[in-house]
Write a protein that holds these residues in place. Structure first.
Motif, mmCIF file in Angstrom:
data_model
loop_
_atom_site.group_PDB
_atom_site.id
_atom_site.type_symbol
_atom_site.label_atom_id
_atom_site.label_comp_id
_atom_site.label_asym_id
_atom_site.label_seq_id
_atom_site.Cartn_x
_atom_site.Cartn_y
_atom_site.Cartn_z
ATOM 1 N N UNK A 190 0.834 -1.208 0.000
ATOM 2 C CA UNK A 190 0.000 0.000 0.000
ATOM 3 C C UNK A 190 0.864 1.252 0.000
ATOM 4 N N UNK A 191 1.942 1.229 0.775
ATOM 5 C CA UNK A 191 2.838 2.388 0.819
ATOM 6 C C UNK A 191 3.461 2.657 -0.547
ATOM 7 N N UNK A 192 3.915 1.603 -1.235
ATOM 8 C CA UNK A 192 4.500 1.772 -2.559
ATOM 9 C C UNK A 192 3.443 2.273 -3.544
ATOM 10 N N UNK A 193 2.231 1.771 -3.412
ATOM 11 C CA UNK A 193 1.156 2.207 -4.300
ATOM 12 C C UNK A 193 0.846 3.696 -4.119
ATOM 13 N N UNK A 194 0.831 4.143 -2.870
ATOM 14 C CA UNK A 194 0.577 5.566 -2.621
ATOM 15 C C UNK A 194 1.673 6.416 -3.241
ATOM 16 N N UNK A 195 2.917 5.974 -3.121
ATOM 17 C CA UNK A 195 4.024 6.709 -3.733
ATOM 18 C C UNK A 195 3.913 6.704 -5.255
ATOM 19 N N UNK A 196 3.475 5.562 -5.818
ATOM 20 C CA UNK A 196 3.399 5.452 -7.267
ATOM 21 C C UNK A 196 2.242 6.268 -7.840
ATOM 22 N N UNK A 197 1.086 6.254 -7.156
ATOM 23 C CA UNK A 197 -0.099 6.914 -7.685
ATOM 24 C C UNK A 197 -0.289 8.333 -7.163
ATOM 25 N N UNK B 255 0.316 -9.612 -9.518
ATOM 26 C CA UNK B 255 -0.187 -9.318 -10.858
ATOM 27 C C UNK B 255 -1.341 -8.328 -10.829
ATOM 28 N N UNK B 256 -2.177 -8.400 -9.799
ATOM 29 C CA UNK B 256 -3.266 -7.438 -9.687
ATOM 30 C C UNK B 256 -2.740 -6.013 -9.640
ATOM 31 N N UNK B 257 -1.661 -5.816 -8.929
ATOM 32 C CA UNK B 257 -1.051 -4.492 -8.843
ATOM 33 C C UNK B 257 -0.398 -4.115 -10.169
ATOM 34 N N UNK B 258 0.279 -5.067 -10.800
ATOM 35 C CA UNK B 258 0.890 -4.814 -12.114
ATOM 36 C C UNK B 258 -0.144 -4.297 -13.110
ATOM 37 N N UNK B 259 -1.217 -5.050 -13.254
ATOM 38 C CA UNK B 259 -2.224 -4.720 -14.261
ATOM 39 C C UNK B 259 -2.929 -3.401 -13.933
ATOM 40 N N UNK B 260 -3.312 -3.238 -12.679
ATOM 41 C CA UNK B 260 -4.015 -2.010 -12.304
ATOM 42 C C UNK B 260 -3.121 -0.791 -12.478
ATOM 43 N N UNK B 261 -1.871 -0.922 -12.127
ATOM 44 C CA UNK B 261 -0.935 0.197 -12.261
ATOM 45 C C UNK B 261 -0.825 0.627 -13.724
ATOM 46 N N UNK C 173 6.825 0.058 -14.978
ATOM 47 C CA UNK C 173 7.627 -1.148 -14.755
ATOM 48 C C UNK C 173 8.419 -1.031 -13.459
ATOM 49 N N UNK C 174 8.988 0.149 -13.219
ATOM 50 C CA UNK C 174 9.775 0.352 -12.002
ATOM 51 C C UNK C 174 8.906 0.180 -10.758
ATOM 52 N N UNK C 175 7.731 0.818 -10.752
ATOM 53 C CA UNK C 175 6.843 0.733 -9.587
ATOM 54 C C UNK C 175 6.296 -0.679 -9.412
ATOM 55 N N UNK C 176 5.889 -1.317 -10.533
ATOM 56 C CA UNK C 176 5.355 -2.675 -10.449
ATOM 57 C C UNK C 176 6.423 -3.644 -9.949
ATOM 58 N N UNK D 36 12.824 -10.818 -10.334
ATOM 59 C CA UNK D 36 12.110 -9.596 -10.722
ATOM 60 C C UNK D 36 13.052 -8.402 -10.682
ATOM 61 N N UNK D 37 13.875 -8.333 -9.656
ATOM 62 C CA UNK D 37 14.823 -7.221 -9.528
ATOM 63 C C UNK D 37 15.772 -7.168 -10.715
ATOM 64 N N UNK D 38 16.369 -8.297 -11.051
ATOM 65 C CA UNK D 38 17.303 -8.347 -12.169
ATOM 66 C C UNK D 38 16.597 -8.102 -13.499
ATOM 67 N N UNK D 39 15.413 -8.668 -13.642
ATOM 68 C CA UNK D 39 14.692 -8.533 -14.896
ATOM 69 C C UNK D 39 14.295 -7.084 -15.158
ATOM 70 N N UNK D 40 13.759 -6.432 -14.127
ATOM 71 C CA UNK D 40 13.321 -5.043 -14.318
ATOM 72 C C UNK D 40 14.516 -4.111 -14.512
#
Length: 689
Positions: A179-186, A234-240, A615-618, A648-652
């Protein structure tokens, strides 16, 4: 969806309400066993032992009764044995109950005995039987006599409980972090809450669906554990991806319904294709003939289906109703996510000016991290994955102390009665076998005999595989060798055998889906190949940590000297699915701008500018979710969290934000080239609006 928002919301309330009503029973309803290779020799032995020998199969419950002060024949110990027998015989899932036998199930010093409770049900029901009886059995312990349920069914009972508790604890930690990351992202609480809405809808529906599906075929309880994690990520990925695009369209158009239409016509296509790619990657795991592994994939796939459905229906309906209110409750210290990020624009331009240093640097790091993979060892988990105070581990150690190193991993040999003596003699003479019990005739009068062979090594020792192979090669052709350790080894062989097939199917289907989505064979092939780099690097790091023990003190675990056996097959599918998820997001956005401008360099920069922050936030959310599992005490959730988090870290960081944009820069128009005959064969898919 936006025009019929209330109908969509009502439909989802009904679906989640109906399926969600079954969700509270998900962890008690799902199956606790299933770790076997269907059709293997060891599974045949278990079925024969259960049918013809009073349930004396690998799934039988072994109740260890131990005393430091008295021998088994002592009246105080006998009272405890009688009480344990009463507890067991009252359960219909228990078959024949055999008291400790001198020379077989009573230790040489007479202080440890094994009460054998035969299996009168399938492996999943035997695990449930241990769940139900464990407290009553351990409650019989006195100050001088200890009682420990052990054996394969007890192992999975304690193992599943420890993993379930760890998963719940990790989820509780990950939600506030997310939730904290989402608030920062949105930048607003309303927008940040939308991904959690999708996740809750998807989780509730998928949990109920798993309970209903379990009525048709046993579904492993591990399926829900993985579904919880993937639904959140994935829910966060898609919604973001969709919400960021919607807010940009809303600023341009000023009309909520038109903004929803543009969002779904562009980012919505990418989300749909991404979800299909994830489902296809996981479907390859269904090829492995192991019920637990298959149903874990089924659990994740169900969660993805429901989250994807909510993303494509519920989210646009809610966005259409919210309109500008999607930015409500904005926080002054949190910067709103803009569709076009100046920072990622500058980053894209830097990659365009100097592609080779970044490409070589990323490749060198990934290759260096991948090299340890060639020394990776895999095996089924040892007793060390269960907490030290778990009854099954205490019973395991008591059996080892009383009977010998290999006693907890007795091998079972079923042979025709006419070959019993020859089989016993050959088994005794086999290198790696400490002792063989006298042949036991079938209790139902059939022409079978059962022998038990005790290995000289611990059940998790690599040498046991050689002993099993020697037995199977040496014994008469009618003899079958099984037992709990043989089931583990047969499962490991099946996982190893199917790994190349699973990897090949995932790569082929991943390439085909990218080809259909992008209509461009060059970038589809490159996107598939680079996904292997982050996968290899993640497993290379896993080898250093979990096999070699680096950072084990910091992470709080004792290395087993190998990676858990299902890791390569299952984690490969999961990592590749996530990697392709980001690949679709980036390449679909770049393709959209290429369709608009016809300039490959501009399309690459604009694509990175528009989806780099997403991509960074997700990735930050996924890494946070996965790394919370590193806090778990049991080793398997810790392995899963760390391996997926590193992947995920390396891929992104190195693939999606460096290597893939550089490849777009270097290939230019060639990245999007497609021969005319191929364009005629493929459906027309455009990402521009």
């Amino acid at each position: 969806m936006a025009a019929r928002a209330w109908w969509v919301v009502a439909a989802w309330v009904l679906v989640v309400g109906a399926l969600g009503s079954f969700a509270p029973t998900v962890f008690t309803s799902l199956a606790g066993a299933g770790w076997q290779a269907n059709g293997s020799e060891s599974v045949q032995v278990r079925e024969l032992a259960q049918q013809h020998f009073g349930g004396n199969a690998s799934s039988a419950i072994q109740v260890v009764v131990q005393s430091d002060d008295a021998v088994i024949s002592d009246p105080a110990v006998q009272r405890v044995l009688d009480q344990a027998t009463d507890v067991l015989t009252q359960d219909s899932r228990i078959g024949q109950v055999v008291p400790p036998q001198p020379g077989m199930t009573i230790s040489p010093d007479g202080r440890t005995g094994i009460l054998l409770a035969g299996a009168n049900a399938d492996t999943n029901d035997m695990v449930r039987a241990v769940d139900d009886l464990k407290a009553d059995l351990t409650g019989l312990s006195t100050s001088s006599v200890q009682v420990y349920p052990t054996g394969a069914s007890a192992l999975w009972s304690d193992f599943n409980k420890a993993n379930h508790d760890a998963m719940i604890q990790a989820e509780m930690v990950s939600w506030p972090v997310t939730l904290a990351i989402m608030v920062l992202a949105f930048g607003s609480l309303v927008a940040a809450g939308l991904p959690l809405l999708l996740t809750l809808a998807g989780l509730g529906a998928s949990a109920g669906a798993l309970v209903l599906l379990n009525e048709v075929t046993p579904i492993s309880v591990w399926a829900m554990n993985f579904a919880m994690m993937f639904a959140l990520a994935l829910g966060i990925d898609y919604a973001l991806f969709l919400v960021v695009r919607f807010r940009d369209a809303l600023r341009k158009l000023g009309d909520a319904r038109a903004a929803v239409a543009e969002t779904m016509d562009t980012a919505g296509k990418a989300v749909l294709l991404s979800g299909i790619t994830v489902l296809v990657s996981l479907s390859a795991v269904l090829l492995v003939p192991a019920p637990a592994v298959r149903t874990m994939a089924v659990g994740i796939m169900l969660a993805v289906v429901f989250v994807l459905a909510a993303t494509l229906t519920l989210l646009p309906a809610v966005l259409g109703k919210l309109g500008a209110r999607v930015n409500a409750l904005a926080l002054p210290w949190a910067k709103r996510a803009e569709a076009c990020s100046p920072r990622f624009t500058r980053w894209g331009e830097l990659l365009s000016r100097k592609p080779w240093p970044f490409a070589l640097g990323a490749v060198l790091v990934l290759v260096a991290l991948s090299l340890p993979v060639f020394g990776l060892k895999v095996a089924m988990p040892s007793i060390q994955v269960v907490p030290e105070d778990a009854p099954v581990r205490q019973g395991y150690e008591a059996v080892q102390d009383g009977f010998g190193e290999g006693a907890p991993g007795m091998l079972q040999i079923v042979t025709p009665a006419t070959d019993a003596q020859a089989t016993a003699a050959q088994a005794k003479g086999t290198d790696g076998i400490a002792m063989v019990t006298p042949p036991q005739p079938a209790s139902d009068g059939s022409d079978y005999t059962l022998l038990q062979a005790m290995p000289t090594v611990d059940p998790s020792s690599p040498q046991l595989a050689d002993t099993l192979d020697r037995l199977r090669d040496t014994l008469p052709s009618g003899a079958l060798v099984g037992g709990a350790p043989a089931e583990n080894l047969d499962l490991q062989d099946a996982l190893n055998d199917y790994l190349p097939l699973v990897v090949g199917v995932i790569l082929a289907l991943g390439f085909l889906l990218l080809l259909v989505a992008l209509q461009a064979p060059v970038i589809a092939l490159l996107g598939t190949i680079v996904s292997l780099l982050s996968t290899g690097a993640a497993f290379g790091v896993a080898k250093l940590i979990f096999q070699d023990g680096h950072l084990s003190g910091l992470l709080g675990f004792t290395p087993q000297g190998f990676l858990d056996g299902w890791g390569p097959v299952f984690f490969f599918a999961m990592i590749f699915a996530i990697a392709m998820d980001y690949t679709v997001f980036l390449l679909a956005t770049a393709k959209e701008h290429y369709e608009l401008t016809g300039e490959p360099r501009r399309a690459k920069v604009d694509g990175l500018a528009h989806c780099g922050r997403v991509i960074f936030a997700a990735a930050a959310v996924m890494v946070a979710v996965f790394f919370t599992f590193a806090l778990a005490d049991p080793l398997p959730p810790k392995e899963m969290g760390i391996i997926l988090g590193i992947a995920v870290l390396l891929d992104a960081a190195l693939i999606r934000l460096v290597l893939l944009p550089v490849l777009l820069r270097l290939t230019g128009h060639g990245a999007w080239w497609s021969p005319r005959w191929l364009r005629k064969m493929l459906p027309t898919i455009r990402f521009s609006h």
